[in-house]
Design an enzyme around this catalytic site. Structure first.
Site, PDB file in Angstrom:
ATOM      1  N   GLY A   1     -52.877 -24.114  26.553  1.00  0.00           N
ATOM      2  CA  GLY A   1     -52.383 -24.971  25.484  1.00  0.00           C
ATOM      3  C   GLY A   1     -51.738 -26.260  25.953  1.00  0.00           C
ATOM      4  O   GLY A   1     -51.377 -27.105  25.133  1.00  0.00           O
TER       5      GLY A   1
ATOM      6  N   HIS B   1     -60.934 -16.850  17.245  1.00  0.00           N
ATOM      7  CA  HIS B   1     -61.204 -16.936  18.679  1.00  0.00           C
ATOM      8  C   HIS B   1     -62.020 -15.695  19.062  1.00  0.00           C
ATOM      9  O   HIS B   1     -61.506 -14.575  19.067  1.00  0.00           O
ATOM     10  CB  HIS B   1     -59.882 -16.962  19.459  1.00  0.00           C
ATOM     11  CG  HIS B   1     -60.046 -17.164  20.932  1.00  0.00           C
ATOM     12  ND1 HIS B   1     -59.376 -18.136  21.624  1.00  0.00           N
ATOM     13  CD2 HIS B   1     -60.808 -16.525  21.849  1.00  0.00           C
ATOM     14  CE1 HIS B   1     -59.708 -18.075  22.909  1.00  0.00           C
ATOM     15  NE2 HIS B   1     -60.579 -17.093  23.064  1.00  0.00           N
TER      16      HIS B   1
ATOM     17  N   GLU C   1     -65.864 -17.964  25.912  1.00  0.00           N
ATOM     18  CA  GLU C   1     -64.976 -18.012  24.763  1.00  0.00           C
ATOM     19  C   GLU C   1     -65.448 -19.047  23.740  1.00  0.00           C
ATOM     20  O   GLU C   1     -65.892 -20.140  24.096  1.00  0.00           O
ATOM     21  CB  GLU C   1     -63.552 -18.315  25.212  1.00  0.00           C
ATOM     22  CG  GLU C   1     -63.061 -17.328  26.276  1.00  0.00           C
ATOM     23  CD  GLU C   1     -61.551 -17.262  26.387  1.00  0.00           C
ATOM     24  OE1 GLU C   1     -60.867 -18.031  25.694  1.00  0.00           O
ATOM     25  OE2 GLU C   1     -61.058 -16.424  27.158  1.00  0.00           O
TER      26      GLU C   1
ATOM     27  N   ARG D   1     -63.347 -14.550  35.621  1.00  0.00           N
ATOM     28  CA  ARG D   1     -62.542 -13.456  36.162  1.00  0.00           C
ATOM     29  C   ARG D   1     -62.464 -12.322  35.148  1.00  0.00           C
ATOM     30  O   ARG D   1     -62.988 -12.434  34.044  1.00  0.00           O
ATOM     31  CB  ARG D   1     -61.115 -13.957  36.452  1.00  0.00           C
ATOM     32  CG  ARG D   1     -60.466 -14.587  35.209  1.00  0.00           C
ATOM     33  CD  ARG D   1     -59.003 -14.864  35.378  1.00  0.00           C
ATOM     34  NE  ARG D   1     -58.454 -15.691  34.325  1.00  0.00           N
ATOM     35  CZ  ARG D   1     -58.135 -15.285  33.103  1.00  0.00           C
ATOM     36  NH1 ARG D   1     -58.345 -14.023  32.751  1.00  0.00           N
ATOM     37  NH2 ARG D   1     -57.619 -16.109  32.222  1.00  0.00           N
TER      38      ARG D   1
ATOM     39  N   VAL E   1     -57.262 -10.089  30.783  1.00  0.00           N
ATOM     40  CA  VAL E   1     -56.174  -9.178  30.461  1.00  0.00           C
ATOM     41  C   VAL E   1     -56.658  -8.111  29.475  1.00  0.00           C
ATOM     42  O   VAL E   1     -56.336  -6.929  29.588  1.00  0.00           O
ATOM     43  CB  VAL E   1     -54.983  -9.948  29.852  1.00  0.00           C
ATOM     44  CG1 VAL E   1     -53.872  -8.988  29.429  1.00  0.00           C
ATOM     45  CG2 VAL E   1     -54.445 -10.984  30.830  1.00  0.00           C
TER      46      VAL E   1
ATOM     47  N   ARG F   1     -50.275  -6.599  23.688  1.00  0.00           N
ATOM     48  CA  ARG F   1     -49.625  -6.984  24.941  1.00  0.00           C
ATOM     49  C   ARG F   1     -48.112  -6.816  24.787  1.00  0.00           C
ATOM     50  O   ARG F   1     -47.477  -7.523  23.999  1.00  0.00           O
ATOM     51  CB  ARG F   1     -49.937  -8.433  25.296  1.00  0.00           C
ATOM     52  CG  ARG F   1     -51.411  -8.722  25.484  1.00  0.00           C
ATOM     53  CD  ARG F   1     -51.603 -10.099  26.103  1.00  0.00           C
ATOM     54  NE  ARG F   1     -52.996 -10.478  26.152  1.00  0.00           N
ATOM     55  CZ  ARG F   1     -53.456 -11.540  26.827  1.00  0.00           C
ATOM     56  NH1 ARG F   1     -52.605 -12.298  27.501  1.00  0.00           N
ATOM     57  NH2 ARG F   1     -54.743 -11.838  26.838  1.00  0.00           N
TER      58      ARG F   1
END
Length: 447
Positions: free
Chosen positions: A165, A208, A275, A291, A294, A337
């Site tokens: 961001g 998203h 994305e 990669r 999370v 999370r």
């Protein structure tokens, strides 16, 4: 297969990778700062090497020390986890020069996707739909005005080397554009050492959506479906789920196929995530993370495939273990999370955990490296764990999540658990009716 893997990370992801290595019969080495000497992954690894003091630049980002740890211990591969050096092309190149395998893509592919402008050009070339905008960096305000007028306001200014961001500003009219450009360039230069920015159409209420992909580096690619990561605060993901409540089977198969073909054409090796912003039935590429993410456990929950095993297999030259037709999706999964933060102000809350109790039962998974008595250091990301819940459908998953959150206990510090207890009872969340702005509006209304 590798004999010994060095895990160049910390916290829950280091423990996650360590467990995968043990299941594959691979010896493990972990590196750690002095602040993490008592961490769970350090206790469980076959070998550990202290590589420096608490600041990341002196330890987890210290390439020289990590390579030295590889040479001392005889590690023949490095798993970078996420964050830190996981998307550092120089690190991948240096490991290759020392005949140590980087469990990830090539340095060249990391560079391409790490440059947001080049990534967009590459995506377009590979047939991935992109957001309308500039073809490259915009250096002149006059040029910026012309591009913005052509694609239509509002527009968003983004840092070419950006992420998280930073260096992102929205201009809703020509009058806003000049200030937005100046501010974005200033933030980009300060955060990334590169003030190059580009312009894209700003979507009003997008979701998203990201697609998990894998390549074997030899022209084969597959996708493992999508994840919906629309619940965000300050562009940081908070809650992820798979599959997305917004997509139907036809849309899922279409965008997955597009991404798998692109990865194959690119000759990409290992795990990656493409994305998108999704609005009105259209997908728009925003970036590719080269990669492990999370939120990878929600994909594992609905496919039954261990993505870290797959990373190690591909990096060792074993190729992909599955074909696209072998991949099946079962049920629904949600990840929350859990951060060491005040649930209202989101101020970090380091300190000693006096009591730590995780939920259990069918369909419940907790990825965390903390324990009762563990002292959370103030130097790193505030993520202390991830609660992953799987059910036969979204309704069952939500009910199971509610129960799991009620069982989860973390005493001694503040956490974001109360936020998730609120969210799981919200009608908009229950209906899957949210976009990337939903959470910030919800939090603002509660103040």
């Amino acid at each position: 297969m590798f004999q010994k893997i060095l895990i160049a990370n910390r916290g829950e992801i280091a423990l996650r990778v360590l467990r995968a290595c043990k299941e594959l019969g691979i010896q493990t080495v972990v590196v750690h700062s002095t602040a993490d000497a008592d961490a769970m992954h350090v206790r469980l690894a076959d070998e550990s090497v202290c590589i420096g003091p608490p600041p990341s630049r002196d330890s987890y980002l210290n390439i020289h020390q990590i390579v030295a740890a590889c040479e001392i211990t005889g590690a023949d591969a490095v798993h970078p986890g996420y964050g830190f050096l996981s998307e550092n092309a120089k690190f991948a190149d240096i490991l290759a020069a020392h005949n140590i395998t980087f469990i990830g893509p090539t340095g060249d592919h990391i560079r391409i996707m790490g440059d947001k402008i080049e990534a967009k050009r590459t995506a377009k070339r590979l047939g991935i739909p992109v957001v309308p905008g500039s073809d490259g960096a915009v250096t002149e305000d006059k040029e910026a005005k012309r591009i913005a007028a052509a694609i239509g306001y509002p527009v968003i200014i983004k840092a070419s080397a950006g992420g998280g961001g930073r260096g992102m500003k929205v201009a809703r009219s020509e009058a806003d554009l000049e200030v937005a450009l100046q501010t974005a360039r200033s933030e980009a230069g300060a955060a990334f050492g590169d003030d190059a920015v580009y312009i894209e159409k700003y979507l009003q209420k997008p979701r998203h959506i990201e697609v998990q992909v894998f390549g074997d580096g030899a022209g084969r690619g597959v996708h493992f479906g999508e994840r919906d990561c629309s619940l965000q605060r300050r562009h940081q993901k908070v809650w992820e789920e798979a599959p997305s409540p917004a997509l139907n089977a036809e849309e899922r198969a279409h965008i997955g196929g597009v991404c798998a073909r692109a990865i194959a054409d690119l000759g990409y090796s290992g795990a990656g995530t493409i994305e998108f912003l999704y609005e009105d039935g259209e997908f728009y590429f925003i970036e590719m993370n080269t990669r492990l993410q999370v939120e990878h456990p929600v994909t594992e929950a609905i496919t039954g495939i261990d993505l870290v095993h797959e990373q190690i297999r591909v990096a060792s030259g074993g190729g992909l273990s599955v074909r696209q037709e072998d991949i099946r999706f079962h049920g629904h999964a949600i990840e929350c999370r859990i951060n060491a933060e005040d649930p209202r102000t989101f101020t970090p809350s380091p300190g000693t955990i006096t009591h730590f109790h995780t939920p259990g039962g069918l369909g419940i998974r907790v990825d965390s490296g903390v324990y009762s008595g563990y002292k959370i250091p103030p130097y790193y990301d505030s993520l202390i764990g991830k609660l992953i819940v799987h059910g036969r459908n979204r309704v069952e998953c939500m009910m199971r999540l509610r129960r799991a959150l009620d069982e989860f206990v973390v005493d001694g510090i503040k956490t974001t658990l109360p936020l998730f207890r609120d969210l799981v009872g919200n009608a908009g969340i229950a209906n899957g009716d949210y976009d990337i702005h939903w959470l910030e509006k919800y939090l603002a209304e509660g103040e």
